[in-house]
Design an enzyme around this catalytic site. Structure first.
Site, PDB file in Angstrom:
ATOM      1  N   ASP A  20       1.102  -1.274  -0.306  1.00 47.99           N
ATOM      2  CA  ASP A  20      -0.051  -0.181  -0.114  1.00 47.99           C
ATOM      3  C   ASP A  20       0.802   1.532  -0.207  1.00 47.99           C
ATOM      4  O   ASP A  20       2.312   1.188   0.668  1.00 47.99           O
ATOM      5  CB  ASP A  20      -0.763  -0.331   1.439  1.00 47.99           C
ATOM      6  CG  ASP A  20      -2.255   0.890   1.201  1.00 47.99           C
ATOM      7  OD1 ASP A  20      -2.099   1.296   0.616  1.00 47.99           O
ATOM      8  OD2 ASP A  20      -1.728   1.685   2.660  1.00 47.99           O
ATOM      9  N   ASP A  22      -0.397   5.295   0.780  1.00 50.38           N
ATOM     10  CA  ASP A  22      -0.468   6.324   1.647  1.00 50.38           C
ATOM     11  C   ASP A  22      -0.557   5.087   3.456  1.00 50.38           C
ATOM     12  O   ASP A  22      -1.601   4.420   3.247  1.00 50.38           O
ATOM     13  CB  ASP A  22      -2.168   7.171   1.742  1.00 50.38           C
ATOM     14  CG  ASP A  22      -1.849   7.567   0.200  1.00 50.38           C
ATOM     15  OD1 ASP A  22      -0.706   8.254   0.192  1.00 50.38           O
ATOM     16  OD2 ASP A  22      -2.626   8.036  -0.409  1.00 50.38           O
TER      17      ASP A  22
END
Length: 225
Positions: A20, A22
């Site tokens: 991922d 953010d």
């Protein structure tokens, strides 16, 4: 004189990593909160109600949850406007501690970025944080469904030519952890948002995470406590 010994926890050996962005590689909380606070004000919503829904999801999915009676076409239109705004607002976007070292350590290992950002926003935030962009990227344009749907992680594993259950995913949000687990990957939760989630393991920052080539092939993932 007492010394503090480092305790190493083994997560496992995997063929690939799914990352991922953010909250996991990039701390973009300040920018996210600026954009969505304005959105909440425009829609007469309490920001405290909006913020828990935002992390990990594509914007249209957040809007659909908060405004369930609004047509999806309107959510998609407004999401496009927010994405453009977010792409130009990178003030305060920095790396999660240890992200540069971590990305360098996995450069020769199979890995993919799996993010709810679109390609332009992903590039803007990774660049602002001074981070290397992985060659394989699963962005908002790559999927039909937002996290917590597992589509992004399934496509990330497929793009790397591995089974999702032979991957470890790094995530920070409830939606992201749910998506990665649903895909069949094991999950290392990163940061305070992930501490109470049902990830396979948890680290405060990427400074604790170690990834090294395994003698038997693949990558060994360990955590230094």
């Amino acid at each position: 004189m007492r010394t503090t010994e480092t305790v190493t926890e083994t997560v496992g050996v995997f063929s690939a990593l799914l990352l991922d962005m953010d909250g996991t590689l990039v701390n973009s909380d300040a920018a996210v909160e600026r954009i969505w606070r304005r959105w909440a004000d425009e829609h007469g919503m309490d920001f405290a109600r909006v913020l828990p829904v935002v992390h990990g999801r594509q914007g249209f999915a957040t809007m659909a949850e908060l405004l369930p009676d609004r047509p999806m076409e309107e959510n998609l239109r407004e999401n496009a406007l927010l994405l453009a705004e977010e792409t130009t607002d990178v003030a305060g976007v920095v790396e999660i501690p240890g992200a540069t070292r971590f990305l360098a350590s996995i450069e020769e290992l199979p890995h993919a970025l799996v993010t709810s950002a679109d390609a332009a926003l992903a590039k803007a935030r990774m660049t602002a944080a001074g981070l290397r962009m992985p060659d394989v990227q699963i962005t908002a344009e790559s999927v039909r469904a937002s996290k917590p749907d597992p589509e992004g992680f399934l496509k990330g594993a497929a793009a790397l030519g591995v089974h999702p259950w032979d991957c470890v995913a790094l995530e920070d949000s409830a939606a992201g952890v749910e998506a990665a687990l649903a895909a069949g990957a094991r999950v290392v939760g990163v940061g305070p948002r992930a501490a109470a989630l049902e990830a396979t393991a948890h680290v405060e920052t990427l400074e604790q995470l170690r990834v090294t080539p395994a003698p038997e092939g693949g990558a060994r993932v360990t955590i230094a406590r």
